[in-house]
Design a protein around this motif. Structure first.
Motif, PDB file in Angstrom:
ATOM      1  N   LYS A  34       0.907  -1.295  -0.089  1.00  6.66           N
ATOM      2  CA  LYS A  34      -0.047   0.038   0.131  1.00  6.66           C
ATOM      3  C   LYS A  34       0.953   1.300   0.103  1.00  6.66           C
ATOM      4  CE  LYS A  34      -3.908  -2.134   0.617  1.00  6.66           C
ATOM      5  NZ  LYS A  34      -4.920  -2.158  -0.303  1.00  6.66           N
ATOM      6  N   LEU A  35       0.403   2.160  -0.731  1.00  2.74           N
ATOM      7  CA  LEU A  35       1.272   3.727  -0.658  1.00  2.74           C
ATOM      8  C   LEU A  35       1.259   4.118   0.626  1.00  2.74           C
ATOM      9  CD1 LEU A  35       2.489   5.666  -2.634  1.00  2.74           C
ATOM     10  CD2 LEU A  35       0.248   6.925  -2.454  1.00  2.74           C
ATOM     11  N   GLU A  36       2.425   4.578   1.137  1.00  6.63           N
ATOM     12  CA  GLU A  36       2.655   5.037   2.249  1.00  6.63           C
ATOM     13  C   GLU A  36       3.210   6.261   2.453  1.00  6.63           C
ATOM     14  OE1 GLU A  36       5.110   2.623   5.831  1.00  6.63           O
ATOM     15  OE2 GLU A  36       6.537   3.103   4.143  1.00  6.63           O
ATOM     16  N   GLY A  37       2.071   7.275   3.265  1.00  9.14           N
ATOM     17  CA  GLY A  37       2.422   8.579   3.470  1.00  9.14           C
ATOM     18  C   GLY A  37       1.820   9.242   2.243  1.00  9.14           C
ATOM     19  N   ASP A  38       2.270  10.534   2.264  1.00 11.53           N
ATOM     20  CA  ASP A  38       1.765  11.500   1.173  1.00 11.53           C
ATOM     21  C   ASP A  38       3.070  11.681   0.237  1.00 11.53           C
ATOM     22  OD1 ASP A  38      -0.883  11.839   1.909  1.00 11.53           O
ATOM     23  OD2 ASP A  38      -0.415  13.444   3.323  1.00 11.53           O
ATOM     24  N   HIS A  39       2.639  11.407  -1.281  1.00 14.43           N
ATOM     25  CA  HIS A  39       3.885  12.077  -2.152  1.00 14.43           C
ATOM     26  C   HIS A  39       3.217  12.870  -3.162  1.00 14.43           C
ATOM     27  CE1 HIS A  39       6.157   8.879  -0.066  1.00 14.43           C
ATOM     28  NE2 HIS A  39       5.051   7.974  -0.196  1.00 14.43           N
ATOM     29  N   HIS A  40       4.087  13.648  -3.864  1.00 12.62           N
ATOM     30  CA  HIS A  40       3.643  14.592  -4.760  1.00 12.62           C
ATOM     31  C   HIS A  40       4.776  14.296  -6.057  1.00 12.62           C
ATOM     32  CE1 HIS A  40       1.876  16.497  -1.459  1.00 12.62           C
ATOM     33  NE2 HIS A  40       0.835  16.911  -2.371  1.00 12.62           N
ATOM     34  N   VAL A  41       4.258  14.392  -7.220  1.00  7.56           N
ATOM     35  CA  VAL A  41       4.936  14.297  -8.344  1.00  7.56           C
ATOM     36  C   VAL A  41       4.882  15.439  -9.412  1.00  7.56           C
ATOM     37  CG1 VAL A  41       5.453  12.825 -10.349  1.00  7.56           C
ATOM     38  CG2 VAL A  41       4.779  11.661  -8.234  1.00  7.56           C
ATOM     39  N   HIS A  42       6.015  16.022  -9.809  1.00  4.79           N
ATOM     40  CA  HIS A  42       5.744  17.129 -10.706  1.00  4.79           C
ATOM     41  C   HIS A  42       5.907  16.502 -12.059  1.00  4.79           C
ATOM     42  CE1 HIS A  42       7.894  20.423 -13.220  1.00  4.79           C
ATOM     43  NE2 HIS A  42       6.817  20.840 -12.718  1.00  4.79           N
ATOM     44  N   ILE A  43       5.015  16.779 -12.959  1.00  5.19           N
ATOM     45  CA  ILE A  43       4.757  16.274 -14.192  1.00  5.19           C
ATOM     46  C   ILE A  43       4.982  17.344 -15.159  1.00  5.19           C
ATOM     47  CG2 ILE A  43       3.414  15.019 -15.936  1.00  5.19           C
ATOM     48  CD1 ILE A  43       1.578  13.951 -13.307  1.00  5.19           C
ATOM     49  N   ARG A  44       5.887  17.090 -16.061  1.00  2.00           N
ATOM     50  CA  ARG A  44       6.297  18.363 -17.179  1.00  2.00           C
ATOM     51  C   ARG A  44       6.137  17.767 -18.498  1.00  2.00           C
ATOM     52  NH1 ARG A  44      11.742  19.543 -18.788  1.00  2.00           N
ATOM     53  NH2 ARG A  44      12.401  18.360 -17.099  1.00  2.00           N
ATOM     54  N   HIS A  45       5.474  18.425 -19.528  1.00  2.00           N
ATOM     55  CA  HIS A  45       5.289  17.843 -20.904  1.00  2.00           C
ATOM     56  C   HIS A  45       6.846  18.479 -21.557  1.00  2.00           C
ATOM     57  CE1 HIS A  45       4.062  18.253 -24.906  1.00  2.00           C
ATOM     58  NE2 HIS A  45       3.669  17.167 -24.786  1.00  2.00           N
ATOM     59  N   VAL A  46       7.448  17.426 -22.128  1.00  2.00           N
ATOM     60  CA  VAL A  46       8.878  17.669 -22.583  1.00  2.00           C
ATOM     61  C   VAL A  46       8.797  17.737 -24.021  1.00  2.00           C
ATOM     62  CG1 VAL A  46      11.120  16.608 -22.973  1.00  2.00           C
ATOM     63  CG2 VAL A  46       9.892  16.107 -20.753  1.00  2.00           C
ATOM     64  N   ASP A  47       7.960  17.098 -24.813  1.00  2.00           N
ATOM     65  CA  ASP A  47       7.879  16.998 -26.196  1.00  2.00           C
ATOM     66  C   ASP A  47       6.447  16.426 -26.729  1.00  2.00           C
ATOM     67  OD1 ASP A  47       8.707  17.331 -29.009  1.00  2.00           O
ATOM     68  OD2 ASP A  47      10.679  16.196 -28.751  1.00  2.00           O
ATOM     69  N   ASP A  48       6.342  16.325 -27.939  1.00  2.00           N
ATOM     70  CA  ASP A  48       5.323  15.446 -28.523  1.00  2.00           C
ATOM     71  C   ASP A  48       5.167  14.035 -27.905  1.00  2.00           C
ATOM     72  OD1 ASP A  48       4.346  17.769 -29.769  1.00  2.00           O
ATOM     73  OD2 ASP A  48       5.218  17.027 -31.623  1.00  2.00           O
ATOM     74  N   GLY A  49       4.208  13.767 -27.207  1.00  2.00           N
ATOM     75  CA  GLY A  49       4.053  12.462 -26.730  1.00  2.00           C
ATOM     76  C   GLY A  49       5.089  11.950 -25.594  1.00  2.00           C
ATOM     77  N   GLU A  50       5.712  13.051 -24.907  1.00  2.00           N
ATOM     78  CA  GLU A  50       6.864  12.745 -24.020  1.00  2.00           C
ATOM     79  C   GLU A  50       6.410  13.512 -22.849  1.00  2.00           C
ATOM     80  OE1 GLU A  50      11.751  12.651 -23.589  1.00  2.00           O
ATOM     81  OE2 GLU A  50      10.726  12.814 -25.614  1.00  2.00           O
ATOM     82  N   TRP A  51       6.639  12.850 -21.814  1.00  2.00           N
ATOM     83  CA  TRP A  51       6.566  13.752 -20.184  1.00  2.00           C
ATOM     84  C   TRP A  51       7.693  13.203 -19.297  1.00  2.00           C
ATOM     85  CZ3 TRP A  51       2.594  12.227 -23.206  1.00  2.00           C
ATOM     86  CH2 TRP A  51       1.446  13.186 -23.494  1.00  2.00           C
ATOM     87  N   LYS A  52       7.783  13.980 -18.425  1.00  2.00           N
ATOM     88  CA  LYS A  52       8.700  13.620 -17.387  1.00  2.00           C
ATOM     89  C   LYS A  52       8.231  13.695 -15.864  1.00  2.00           C
ATOM     90  CE  LYS A  52      13.194  14.936 -15.220  1.00  2.00           C
ATOM     91  NZ  LYS A  52      14.395  15.855 -15.411  1.00  2.00           N
ATOM     92  N   LEU A  53       8.434  12.637 -15.168  1.00  2.00           N
ATOM     93  CA  LEU A  53       7.826  12.609 -13.992  1.00  2.00           C
ATOM     94  C   LEU A  53       8.988  12.750 -12.824  1.00  2.00           C
ATOM     95  CD1 LEU A  53       5.677  11.119 -15.870  1.00  2.00           C
ATOM     96  CD2 LEU A  53       4.894  10.204 -13.664  1.00  2.00           C
ATOM     97  N   GLU A  54       8.733  13.478 -11.898  1.00  2.00           N
ATOM     98  CA  GLU A  54       9.724  13.753 -11.089  1.00  2.00           C
ATOM     99  C   GLU A  54       9.143  13.731  -9.483  1.00  2.00           C
ATOM    100  OE1 GLU A  54      13.527  16.715  -9.669  1.00  2.00           O
ATOM    101  OE2 GLU A  54      12.098  17.180 -11.423  1.00  2.00           O
ATOM    102  N   LEU A  55       9.752  12.670  -8.836  1.00  2.00           N
ATOM    103  CA  LEU A  55       8.949  12.685  -7.204  1.00  2.00           C
ATOM    104  C   LEU A  55       9.902  14.123  -6.407  1.00  2.00           C
ATOM    105  CD1 LEU A  55       7.423  10.710  -5.150  1.00  2.00           C
ATOM    106  CD2 LEU A  55       9.722  10.009  -4.823  1.00  2.00           C
ATOM    107  N   VAL A  56       8.764  14.826  -5.792  1.00  2.00           N
ATOM    108  CA  VAL A  56       9.085  15.945  -5.298  1.00  2.00           C
ATOM    109  C   VAL A  56       9.294  15.604  -3.760  1.00  2.00           C
ATOM    110  CG1 VAL A  56       8.521  18.184  -4.749  1.00  2.00           C
ATOM    111  CG2 VAL A  56       8.039  17.592  -6.811  1.00  2.00           C
ATOM    112  N   SER A  57      10.544  15.863  -3.318  1.00  2.00           N
ATOM    113  CA  SER A  57      10.531  15.652  -1.522  1.00  2.00           C
ATOM    114  C   SER A  57      10.136  16.673  -0.751  1.00  2.00           C
ATOM    115  CB  SER A  57      12.037  15.356  -1.536  1.00  2.00           C
ATOM    116  OG  SER A  57      12.707  16.463  -1.832  1.00  2.00           O
TER     117      SER A  57
END
Length: 61
Positions: A34-57
């Motif tokens: 099970k997911l433990e705690g609260d987490h946030h992810v920054h999602i950024r559109h990089v290019d056509d059909g491409e995104w980058k996800l980054e776990l934010v601490s």
């Protein structure tokens, strides 16, 4: 290559499922899978059909 399906969550949001094995490697799941705690992810559109996800601490508003 694993494929994940996009899903309609509500009128303004789309969701995608992330594999539990990947979340386990990141240490985000408890011993029961099970997911433990609260987490946030920054999602950024990089290019056509491409995104980058980054776990934010730390969130600064």
């Amino acid at each position: 290559m694993a494929l994940n399906k996009l899903r309609q969550l509500d009128a303004d949001s789309i969701g995608i499922t992330l594999p539990k094995d990947d979340m386990r490697v990141e240490g985000l799941l408890d011993e029961n899978g099970k997911l433990e705690g609260d987490h946030h992810v920054h999602i950024r559109h990089v290019d056509d059909g491409e995104w980058k996800l980054e776990l934010v601490s730390e969130i600064n508003f």
